[in-house]
Design a protein around this motif. Sequence first.
Motif, short mmCIF file in Angstrom:
data_model
loop_
_atom_site.label_atom_id
_atom_site.label_comp_id
_atom_site.label_asym_id
_atom_site.label_seq_id
_atom_site.Cartn_x
_atom_site.Cartn_y
_atom_site.Cartn_z
N UNK A 1 8.67 -7.35 -1.75
CA UNK A 1 7.61 -6.57 -2.69
C UNK A 1 6.38 -7.76 -2.60
N UNK A 2 5.44 -7.32 -2.07
CA UNK A 2 4.12 -8.03 -2.44
C UNK A 2 2.97 -7.34 -2.68
N UNK A 3 2.15 -7.97 -3.39
CA UNK A 3 0.50 -7.32 -3.50
C UNK A 3 -0.50 -8.28 -3.27
N UNK A 4 -1.53 -7.70 -3.04
CA UNK A 4 -2.91 -8.34 -2.94
C UNK A 4 -4.00 -7.43 -3.36
N UNK A 5 -4.97 -8.33 -3.82
CA UNK A 5 -6.24 -7.70 -4.29
C UNK A 5 -7.63 -8.45 -3.58
N UNK B 1 -10.11 -3.15 -4.88
CA UNK B 1 -8.83 -2.50 -4.57
C UNK B 1 -7.56 -3.31 -4.36
N UNK B 2 -6.33 -2.74 -4.51
CA UNK B 2 -5.14 -3.66 -4.73
C UNK B 2 -4.03 -2.83 -3.74
N UNK B 3 -3.30 -3.43 -3.21
CA UNK B 3 -2.27 -2.83 -2.26
C UNK B 3 -1.07 -3.38 -2.36
N UNK B 4 0.13 -2.77 -2.77
CA UNK B 4 1.21 -3.03 -3.24
C UNK B 4 2.04 -2.74 -1.86
N UNK B 5 2.67 -3.78 -1.14
CA UNK B 5 3.67 -3.49 0.06
C UNK B 5 5.05 -3.79 -0.19
N UNK B 6 5.89 -2.99 0.23
CA UNK B 6 7.19 -3.06 0.19
C UNK B 6 7.69 -3.02 1.72
N UNK B 7 8.38 -4.05 1.80
CA UNK B 7 8.98 -4.07 3.22
C UNK B 7 10.53 -3.81 3.16
N UNK B 8 10.79 -3.15 4.47
CA UNK B 8 12.17 -2.77 4.57
C UNK B 8 12.71 -1.98 3.40
N UNK B 9 12.05 -0.82 3.16
CA UNK B 9 12.46 0.03 2.04
C UNK B 9 13.73 0.16 1.98
N UNK B 10 14.35 0.29 0.63
CA UNK B 10 15.79 0.81 0.33
C UNK B 10 15.80 1.96 -0.67
N UNK B 11 16.72 2.53 -0.59
CA UNK B 11 16.78 3.91 -1.45
C UNK B 11 16.59 3.33 -2.99
N UNK B 12 17.05 2.25 -3.18
CA UNK B 12 16.64 1.97 -5.05
C UNK B 12 15.16 1.58 -5.01
N UNK B 13 14.22 1.74 -4.04
CA UNK B 13 12.92 1.69 -4.24
C UNK B 13 12.23 2.88 -4.76
#
Lengths: 115, 114
Positions: A65-69, A74-86
Amino acid sequence: GAGVSQSPSNKVTEKGKDVELRCDPISGHTALYWYRQSLGQGLEFLIYFQGNSAPDKSGLPSDRFSAERTGGSVSTLTIQRTQQEDSAVYLCASSLDRDSTDTQYFGPGTRLTVL
Amino acid sequence: AQTVTQSQPEMSVQEAETVTLSCTYDTSESDYYLFWYKQPPSRQMILVIRQEAYKQQNATENRFSVNFQKAAKSFSLKISDSQLGDAAMYFCAYRSAGVPRLTFGEGTQLTVNP
């Protein structure tokens, strides 16, 4: 005036894919927050921005999980290699400043489903 | 760490009647803020009412009022003259004076019966 907006409203992805969630805060609000709402964990804080910097990232659950603004907006939340628990609803909020007197206004959220 | 507990997963009330939602919290801090947020099916969290811990007077907003018991660490929400539009999930939340993040309870699903 316009409230906090988030896009997409819903996102379905396959396990292992990366996703980006976007948040547009209320114009002029310098503080921005990300929260996650899931069945198992309830509503939990992820990260907070003051301007473009993130003084508190303590709620991010993993390094996927990472985020930038940018531009203090504007802000973007990025989730890499998503898992079902996400799978969860990701809520964004903004406030005029970080002062405790400032109300946090929430957006409608992005519902993320990881298959 | 602060914790917030809502012991009533579900509540129901008849239209025009009064209902009280419970919330307790645990903190060692003396300066903090408490909130009730409403989340309708649209998912958008809406602030209902807030209470500053340093204020002894209970907050009131139209039909919504709180019973803030600082020593007991209790913060209940009373909804008077309930309306169909009050049906939603209600979350109690805590915020430290110096830390912007909100800590939420588990939520109470309120049903309003006509």
